[in-house]
Design a protein around this motif. Structure first.
Motif, mmCIF file in Angstrom:
data_model
loop_
_atom_site.group_PDB
_atom_site.id
_atom_site.type_symbol
_atom_site.label_atom_id
_atom_site.label_comp_id
_atom_site.label_asym_id
_atom_site.label_seq_id
_atom_site.Cartn_x
_atom_site.Cartn_y
_atom_site.Cartn_z
ATOM 1 N N VAL A 154 1.265 -1.515 0.198
ATOM 2 C CA VAL A 154 -0.141 -0.063 -0.047
ATOM 3 C C VAL A 154 1.287 0.858 -0.029
ATOM 4 O O VAL A 154 1.771 1.153 0.856
ATOM 5 N N ARG A 155 0.750 2.132 -0.737
ATOM 6 C CA ARG A 155 1.243 3.219 -0.982
ATOM 7 C C ARG A 155 -0.022 4.305 -0.648
ATOM 8 O O ARG A 155 -0.954 4.830 -1.038
ATOM 9 N N ILE A 156 1.018 4.890 -0.229
ATOM 10 C CA ILE A 156 -0.391 6.865 1.193
ATOM 11 C C ILE A 156 0.344 7.732 0.234
ATOM 12 O O ILE A 156 1.319 7.959 0.682
ATOM 13 N N THR A 157 -0.331 8.711 0.017
ATOM 14 C CA THR A 157 1.136 10.195 -0.180
ATOM 15 C C THR A 157 -0.300 11.358 0.277
ATOM 16 O O THR A 157 -1.239 11.538 0.150
ATOM 17 N N THR A 158 0.637 11.645 1.038
ATOM 18 C CA THR A 158 0.017 13.045 1.968
ATOM 19 C C THR A 158 0.528 14.563 1.004
ATOM 20 O O THR A 158 2.332 14.359 0.524
ATOM 21 N N ARG A 159 0.109 15.521 1.162
ATOM 22 C CA ARG A 159 0.915 16.895 0.681
ATOM 23 C C ARG A 159 -0.100 17.957 1.225
ATOM 24 O O ARG A 159 -1.021 17.906 1.772
ATOM 25 N N ALA A 160 0.726 18.926 1.571
ATOM 26 C CA ALA A 160 0.272 19.935 2.219
ATOM 27 C C ALA A 160 1.511 20.998 2.612
ATOM 28 O O ALA A 160 2.803 20.845 1.735
ATOM 29 N N PRO A 161 1.084 22.287 2.208
ATOM 30 C CA PRO A 161 2.004 23.487 2.454
ATOM 31 C C PRO A 161 2.994 23.191 3.919
ATOM 32 O O PRO A 161 2.560 22.414 4.882
ATOM 33 N N CYS A 162 4.246 23.886 3.903
ATOM 34 C CA CYS A 162 5.212 23.563 4.696
ATOM 35 C C CYS A 162 6.175 24.694 4.669
ATOM 36 O O CYS A 162 6.617 25.636 3.766
ATOM 37 N N GLU A 163 6.866 24.531 5.459
ATOM 38 C CA GLU A 163 8.119 25.448 5.362
ATOM 39 C C GLU A 163 9.508 24.178 5.431
ATOM 40 O O GLU A 163 9.689 23.564 5.484
ATOM 41 N N ASP A 164 10.702 24.261 4.451
ATOM 42 C CA ASP A 164 12.045 23.544 4.205
ATOM 43 C C ASP A 164 12.917 24.647 4.240
ATOM 44 O O ASP A 164 14.093 25.343 3.268
ATOM 45 N N ASP A 165 13.982 24.671 4.848
ATOM 46 C CA ASP A 165 15.262 25.284 4.850
ATOM 47 C C ASP A 165 14.861 26.626 4.929
ATOM 48 O O ASP A 165 15.672 27.712 4.005
ATOM 49 N N ASP A 166 14.414 27.245 5.989
ATOM 50 C CA ASP A 166 13.616 28.559 5.929
ATOM 51 C C ASP A 166 12.651 28.988 5.349
ATOM 52 O O ASP A 166 12.659 30.060 4.836
ATOM 53 N N LYS A 167 11.965 28.480 3.601
ATOM 54 C CA LYS A 167 11.511 28.656 2.785
ATOM 55 C C LYS A 167 10.291 28.304 3.040
ATOM 56 O O LYS A 167 9.979 26.266 3.275
ATOM 57 N N PRO A 168 8.753 28.740 2.113
ATOM 58 C CA PRO A 168 7.821 28.189 2.174
ATOM 59 C C PRO A 168 7.577 26.990 0.907
ATOM 60 O O PRO A 168 8.217 27.588 -0.300
ATOM 61 N N ALA A 169 7.168 25.967 1.426
ATOM 62 C CA ALA A 169 7.199 24.997 0.124
ATOM 63 C C ALA A 169 5.858 24.690 -0.203
ATOM 64 O O ALA A 169 5.305 24.773 1.191
ATOM 65 N N ILE A 170 6.247 23.158 -0.746
ATOM 66 C CA ILE A 170 5.225 21.790 -0.514
ATOM 67 C C ILE A 170 5.269 20.547 -0.841
ATOM 68 O O ILE A 170 6.376 20.670 -0.653
ATOM 69 N N CYS A 171 5.547 20.220 0.776
ATOM 70 C CA CYS A 171 5.499 18.942 0.925
ATOM 71 C C CYS A 171 4.724 17.967 0.692
ATOM 72 O O CYS A 171 4.004 17.774 1.289
ATOM 73 N N GLU A 172 5.496 16.971 0.355
ATOM 74 C CA GLU A 172 5.011 15.629 -0.011
ATOM 75 C C GLU A 172 5.921 14.682 0.821
ATOM 76 O O GLU A 172 6.458 14.396 0.747
ATOM 77 N N HIS A 173 4.549 13.727 1.503
ATOM 78 C CA HIS A 173 4.979 12.493 1.882
ATOM 79 C C HIS A 173 4.090 10.581 1.330
ATOM 80 O O HIS A 173 3.813 11.364 0.880
ATOM 81 N N ILE A 174 5.383 10.387 0.519
ATOM 82 C CA ILE A 174 4.837 8.698 0.236
ATOM 83 C C ILE A 174 5.873 8.138 1.554
ATOM 84 O O ILE A 174 6.912 7.411 1.588
ATOM 85 N N TYR A 175 4.152 7.364 1.747
ATOM 86 C CA TYR A 175 4.311 5.987 2.808
ATOM 87 C C TYR A 175 4.549 4.471 2.254
ATOM 88 O O TYR A 175 3.288 4.636 1.211
ATOM 89 N N THR A 176 5.377 3.495 2.249
ATOM 90 C CA THR A 176 4.612 2.319 1.478
ATOM 91 C C THR A 176 4.507 1.460 2.989
ATOM 92 O O THR A 176 5.535 1.172 3.933
#
Length: 165
Positions: A113-135
């Protein structure tokens, strides 16, 4: 009259088909049960925040416990025991969120099963979109994070845990 009944039946079937395909993806307790237990070994690969921003690889181990709140992860790094930690990967009661982020995709294939989440985030002090993929599977457990900075078309992998047992 027969044409009217046939038309109504066709409308009803179409409405039901449309409704069933609009179901949002969810993570289930059966998904979590796939990775429950000890003995997971593998690696963590992460992108260094410092120039030259190369990838760093560490040996990693994890024991996973399913709880009423999600997955309790007992993370160990044999080469860097000071980095060992215990983390909670929370799951919303209705399965619509994993790790606090909305589930946007779910795919099942041959016991995995592969689950993907996506949300606004901050990375390296910059606004971004982060996606997590769980297997999740009986033999493989993976957690991967990708980042896309606001205003950029490029996506990169921030980190990836890959475990087998």
């Amino acid at each position: 009259m027969k044409a009217c009944v046939t038309s109504l039946a066709l409308i009803a079937v179409t409405a039901c088909a449309t409704t069933s395909t609009d179901v949002a993806p969810r993570v289930t307790s059966d998904d979590l049960a796939l990775v429950d237990g000890a003995g997971w070994t593998g690696t963590l690969v992460y992108r260094d925040y410092s120039p030259p921003y190369g990838d760093v690889t560490l040996q990693a181990e994890v024991d996973v416990s399913v709880t009423s709140d999600g997955l309790l992860l007992d993370m160990r790094y044999p080469g860097e025991p000071s980095a060992n930690s215990t983390d909670m990967l929370s799951v919303a009661t209705d399965g619509s969120r994993l790790g606090g982020d909305p589930v946007v995709a779910r795919k099942e294939d041959q016991g995995e099963v592969r689950i993907t989440t996506r949300a606004p985030c901050e990375d390296d002090d910059k606004p971004a979109i982060c996606e997590h993929i769980y297997t999740f599977s009986k033999a493989r457990f993976g957690l991967r994070k990708t980042v896309k900075f606001d205003g950029s078309s490029d996506t990169f992998q921030r980190n990836a845990y890959t475990f087998t047992r």
